[in-house]
Scaffold this motif. Structure first.
Motif, PDB file in Angstrom:
ATOM      1  N   UNK A  76       0.827  -1.195   0.000  1.00 50.08           N
ATOM      2  CA  UNK A  76       0.000   0.000   0.000  1.00 50.08           C
ATOM      3  C   UNK A  76       0.857   1.239   0.000  1.00 50.08           C
ATOM      4  N   UNK A  77       0.306   2.381  -0.495  1.00 53.23           N
ATOM      5  CA  UNK A  77       0.989   3.642  -0.287  1.00 53.23           C
ATOM      6  C   UNK A  77       1.090   3.916   1.210  1.00 53.23           C
ATOM      7  N   UNK A  95       5.389   0.433 -10.988  1.00 54.04           N
ATOM      8  CA  UNK A  95       4.478   1.251 -10.180  1.00 54.04           C
ATOM      9  C   UNK A  95       3.122   0.562 -10.033  1.00 54.04           C
ATOM     10  N   UNK A  96       2.630  -0.006 -11.138  1.00 54.91           N
ATOM     11  CA  UNK A  96       1.302  -0.621 -11.122  1.00 54.91           C
ATOM     12  C   UNK A  96       1.268  -1.849 -10.230  1.00 54.91           C
ATOM     13  N   UNK A  97       2.276  -2.704 -10.341  1.00 53.62           N
ATOM     14  CA  UNK A  97       2.261  -3.968  -9.604  1.00 53.62           C
ATOM     15  C   UNK A  97       2.810  -3.853  -8.188  1.00 53.62           C
ATOM     16  N   UNK A  98       3.830  -3.006  -8.006  1.00 53.65           N
ATOM     17  CA  UNK A  98       4.548  -3.032  -6.734  1.00 53.65           C
ATOM     18  C   UNK A  98       4.551  -1.697  -5.998  1.00 53.65           C
ATOM     19  N   UNK A  99       3.866  -0.698  -6.569  1.00 52.23           N
ATOM     20  CA  UNK A  99       3.682   0.581  -5.890  1.00 52.23           C
ATOM     21  C   UNK A  99       4.989   1.234  -5.461  1.00 52.23           C
ATOM     22  N   UNK A 100       5.994   1.147  -6.281  1.00 49.64           N
ATOM     23  CA  UNK A 100       7.251   1.836  -6.016  1.00 49.64           C
ATOM     24  C   UNK A 100       7.914   2.161  -7.351  1.00 49.64           C
ATOM     25  N   UNK A 101       8.761   3.173  -7.345  1.00 52.77           N
ATOM     26  CA  UNK A 101       9.457   3.548  -8.575  1.00 52.77           C
ATOM     27  C   UNK A 101      10.955   3.721  -8.350  1.00 52.77           C
ATOM     28  N   UNK A 102      11.481   3.076  -7.309  1.00 52.30           N
ATOM     29  CA  UNK A 102      12.911   3.191  -7.015  1.00 52.30           C
ATOM     30  C   UNK A 102      13.664   1.997  -7.585  1.00 52.30           C
ATOM     31  N   UNK A 103      14.907   2.226  -7.921  1.00 52.70           N
ATOM     32  CA  UNK A 103      15.778   1.169  -8.431  1.00 52.70           C
ATOM     33  C   UNK A 103      17.092   1.189  -7.638  1.00 52.70           C
TER      34      UNK A 103
END
Length: 690
Positions: A199-200, A643-651
């Motif tokens: 979740x966010x 973002x859609x599947x795992x709710x994160x955009x970090x690498x």
């Protein structure tokens, strides 16, 4: 069409989620308030279960999904008067997506005024699609029907008697929905779609272990920025523009103040003013560009090219080619204001210091802001605080203890040596930005060997300078070098020699993440065809030799098909060509023999580069339902998937899934601890075998 697609997705997906148990954390009621014979207010009241959050229609893109309100049979029937009004929402910063989000806890209310058309059937149908989150997120939806003639409303949970196309556009007058019975409510195909994803950020829910780790890593990142900035501030102190001003400024305060206490107080005010000025600069950078945009700049080609040129200019200035100075008129105007005295005068004195010393501090501040901006979030503000704190401390401390001034070394040629030393560092750092642009575009102009050759030349020249073999324009003549300069020269020479084996394939773990990886080089297997890294098995179709010689896919579908064929779990590696921490993981963690064995033998690796700029075929481009952005490139596609599947955009971000694409354990991000990462891999593989 976008809303219709979302509605269709919600309805179709119910069959797959019902078996897991459909949840409805939000309970709705509705009513009608009459304003006149033609105007009515539609009221929606929501009661939200404890610890759940429902997101507003105005929550910004890039975070949780906003509520979507669809008025289905509006054409020729009624018009909307103004926008849908909301009850007061809460606001919280989501540190994963780095955006402010607006949501309700406990209760919520929506109000919409409608005006009936003359020939209206007085029936209004409204669909609410919304996201509600706790530890997981649920996409839920409800259809409401308002009969304005009877002043009655009802919530419709059964869509089976209403064609989807009708709901998405304008239903004919005869197409009336069927009200759900108690049995229908349980069995009917409604709009709920349960997503088992993180979740966010939820401010009221109890934080889980992963959230705590993410928060700790975020704090570690900001601490690193602060520490580097603090050291940069001390470096700026040792430049010819700043160092001589310490005794001059402190002496001014002690002589002009009526008492020692007043001098100390004024000097402390002066130091605080310096901090305020630089923190405001960091805040200005963050405010103009925004946290999310700053984070995206790190892989932006134009950004990296511009700052390559900028750092080259800074380096040339420090090396003595020219001076970067702000207009003298600025300094004169500020200096006149400083004569006013009081706190305002002291503040302008601090501003005068920033302007006068700009030729030395400007390149350092510029470099620091570039690095901090690439981190996003509050990094520019934290960076400027660390820098200005180091810059201000000597002024405050020497004002408190004036006797210390006698222990300061005298100004001289050593100050220019410090400035030149920083110039060489700026020059080396500049090529990191050029390398980022080359990596993102995959041009192969600045491959690993070329990059290392440039660094060897830069640091080799710096070693010669430290030994006095090279003279720069502003150096003072001298027949000998100090012991400190000799030791520093030896350190630089040792580092230069350390870099040389990298031309023949040595891993160079000390600078892991700065040069391009071994796979991005003229000789991926090292000089002579072998770098000691070999692929454990013959490469399957569609794979290539990745980091550490691991067979790696870059196409998700091909990797998943191969994982099913070989009956192995799939390791999804969300990465980036210009991602420093990704290279550190590949060089320092994946190189461990135990981890390498797992990656070669027990899993199928797919590396998804979120900054890959190659455009998708036009037929495969789409608008993301998650962010609303146009997905044009392959990198966009993988970023949207993350973002859609795992709710994160970090690498980097690592996910282990089975052949049904179900998570085998909790995904992890940057994990430099070898034992921790190995344990995570082994846990996922063991869960797959079960």
């Amino acid at each position: 069409m976008k809303k219709f697609g979302l509605l269709l997705l919600l309805i179709v997906s119910f069959a797959g989620t019902y078996a897991q148990g459909v949840k409805h954390p939000v309970k709705w009621t509705s009513k009608i308030e009459k304003k006149s014979d033609t105007e009515y207010v539609l009221v929606f009241n929501a009661v939200i279960e404890e610890s759940w959050h429902m997101y507003s229609q105005f929550t910004p893109d890039g975070g949780a999904l906003p509520m979507v309100i669809t008025f289905n049979n509006q054409k020729g029937n009624y018009t909307l008067v103004g926008k849908t009004q909301e009850s007061k929402t809460e606001k919280a910063f989501n540190d994963i997506f780095e955006v402010d989000e607006y949501f309700w806890s406990h209760t919520a209310q929506l109000k919409q005024t409608v005006k009936l058309a003359p020939a209206s059937n007085k029936v209004v149908q409204v669909t609410l699609d919304y996201q509600v989150c706790k530890e997981s997120c649920i996409q839920d939806g409800n259809l409401f029907e308002f009969d304005l003639a009877k002043m009655a409303s009802k919530e419709v949970k059964n869509f089976k008697n209403i064609p989807l196309a009708v709901l998405a556009t304008d239903p004919p007058a005869g197409a009336q929905p069927v009200e759900a019975t108690v049995t229908d409510t349980v069995k009917a195909t409604d709009t709920a779609k349960t997503q088992v994803v993180p979740a966010p950020k939820d401010e009221t829910a109890k934080p889980d272990v992963k959230a705590a780790k993410d928060e700790e890593k975020g704090k570690d990142g900001l601490f690193t920025i602060f520490f580097v900035a603090f050291l940069s501030g001390f470096a700026a102190l040792l430049t010819p523009c700043v160092f001589p001003m310490i005794p001059m400024t402190v002496s001014f305060f002690t002589k002009q103040s009526k008492s020692k206490a007043a001098g100390v107080r004024n000097a402390i005010t002066y130091g605080i003013s310096i901090i305020v000025i630089y923190v405001l600069l960091g805040s200005l950078v963050t405010g103009i560009f925004g946290a999310d945009s700053l984070n995206a700049l790190s892989t932006n080609v134009a950004f990296n090219l511009i700052f390559f040129v900028l750092l080259i200019v800074f380096a040339c200035s420090f090396l003595g080619a020219f001076e970067i100075m702000l207009p003298n008129s600025w300094a004169n105007k500020v200096d006149r204001q400083a004569d006013r005295g009081g706190i305002i005068g002291i503040l302008f004195m601090a501003l005068a210091l920033a302007i006068v010393s700009f030729s030395c501090t400007g390149p350092i501040v510029g470099t620091l802001l570039v690095e901090a901006a690439s981190k996003g979030g509050l990094a520019p503000v934290i960076g400027m605080f660390g820098f200005s704190l180091a810059l201000a401390l000597p002024f405050m401390l020497f004002a408190m203890f004036p006797g210390w001034l006698n222990s300061l070394p005298k100004s001289g040629g050593w100050l220019n040596t410090v400035k030149v030393f920083l110039g060489f560092l700026e020059l080396a750092l500049a090529f990191k930005f050029l390398s980022n642009a080359d990596l993102v575009l995959q041009l192969h102009y600045l491959e690993r060997e070329t990059f290392l050759a440039i660094w060897i030349a830069v640091f080799g020249a710096l070693a010669l300078y430290m030994f006095g073999k090279i003279k720069m324009p502003h150096d003072t003549p001298g027949g000998f070098i100090s012991v400190g300069r000799l030791l520093l020269g030896l350190l630089v020479l040792s580092f230069t020699i350390y870099l040389i084996p990298g031309l023949w394939g040595a891993p160079l773990k000390l600078i892991s993440g700065f040069p391009p990886s071994q796979t991005y080089s003229e000789s991926p297997f090292g000089f002579g065809g072998s770098s000691g890294v070999t692929t454990a098995v013959a490469l399957p179709e569609g794979a290539h030799s990745g980091p550490q010689g691991i067979a790696a896919f870059e196409d998700y579908d091909k990797a998943l098909a191969y994982a099913k064929k070989t009956n192995k779990p799939l390791l999804i590696d969300f990465t980036g060509y210009a991602c420093v921490n990704c290279r550190k993981m590949e060089d320092n963690v994946w190189s461990d023999k135990r981890i390498l064995s797992v990656l070669n033998n027990d899993v199928v690796l797919v590396s998804l580069y979120v900054d890959f700029k190659e455009e998708l075929p036009e037929s495969e481009q789409y608008i993301s339902e998650t962010t609303g952005k146009h997905i044009k490139t392959i990198g966009n596609k993988w970023s949207d998937m993350q973002i859609r599947k795992y709710k994160t955009n970090s690498q980097p971000y690592y996910v282990l899934v089975n052949n049904k694409e179900e998570n085998l354990n909790e995904p992890v991000g940057y994990t430099p601890d070898i034992e921790e990462y190995l344990k995570w891999l082994q846990e996922g593989v063991a869960n797959y075998k079960k």
